[in-house]
Design a protein around this motif. Structure first.
Motif, PDB file in Angstrom:
ATOM      1  N   THR A   1       0.840  -1.197   0.000  1.00 47.12           N
ATOM      2  CA  THR A   1       0.000   0.000   0.000  1.00 47.12           C
ATOM      3  C   THR A   1       0.877   1.249   0.000  1.00 47.12           C
ATOM      4  O   THR A   1       2.099   1.170   0.080  1.00 47.12           O
ATOM      5  CB  THR A   1      -0.864   0.028   1.264  1.00 47.12           C
ATOM      6  N   ASN A   2       0.240   2.396  -0.034  1.00 48.42           N
ATOM      7  CA  ASN A   2       0.963   3.650   0.181  1.00 48.42           C
ATOM      8  C   ASN A   2       1.500   3.645   1.609  1.00 48.42           C
ATOM      9  O   ASN A   2       0.949   2.965   2.479  1.00 48.42           O
ATOM     10  CB  ASN A   2       0.029   4.848  -0.019  1.00 48.42           C
ATOM     11  N   PRO A   3       2.545   4.405   1.879  1.00 48.99           N
ATOM     12  CA  PRO A   3       3.116   4.357   3.226  1.00 48.99           C
ATOM     13  C   PRO A   3       2.171   4.936   4.288  1.00 48.99           C
ATOM     14  O   PRO A   3       1.435   5.876   4.033  1.00 48.99           O
ATOM     15  CB  PRO A   3       4.377   5.208   3.104  1.00 48.99           C
TER      16      PRO A   3
ATOM     17  N   TYR B   1       4.987   0.214   5.519  1.00 48.57           N
ATOM     18  CA  TYR B   1       4.126  -0.202   4.418  1.00 48.57           C
ATOM     19  C   TYR B   1       3.407  -1.464   4.861  1.00 48.57           C
ATOM     20  O   TYR B   1       3.955  -2.282   5.578  1.00 48.57           O
ATOM     21  CB  TYR B   1       4.943  -0.505   3.164  1.00 48.57           C
TER      22      TYR B   1
END
Length: 88
Positions: free
Chosen positions: A3-5, A22
């Motif tokens: 995923t996005n951080p 993450y």
């Protein structure tokens, strides 16, 4: 895939990021419509291994996994492939 951080800010120090991470998510799944009873390594060839799932009806799905490859291939024999995704 990842995923996005995500990040966490300590309330005492809001200008600094205390933790950054993450999270892994299953976004795409590859399998068969038939239930597979067992799985394991079918063969090893240098930098490649073949994982194989099978059942008592002689249906199989084989995935050759090559070190460093960003792609996955699945070969089904007498089994119907199934691709599914995880959506939020």
């Amino acid at each position: 895939s990842y995923t996005n951080p995500f990040y966490y800010r300590e309330p005492s120090y809001p200008e600094a990021i205390s933790a950054l991470y993450y999270q892994f998510e299953h976004q795409l799944k590859l399998g068969t419509l038939e239930v597979m009873d067992s799985y394991g390594i079918d063969s090893v060839h240098g930098l490649r291994i073949n994982l194989q799932w099978k059942n008592s009806n002689q249906q199989t799905m084989t995935c050759p996994i090559v070190q460093g490859s960003p792609y996955l291939t699945a070969i089904s024999s007498n089994a119907r492939p199934k691709i599914s995704s995880h959506s939020r």
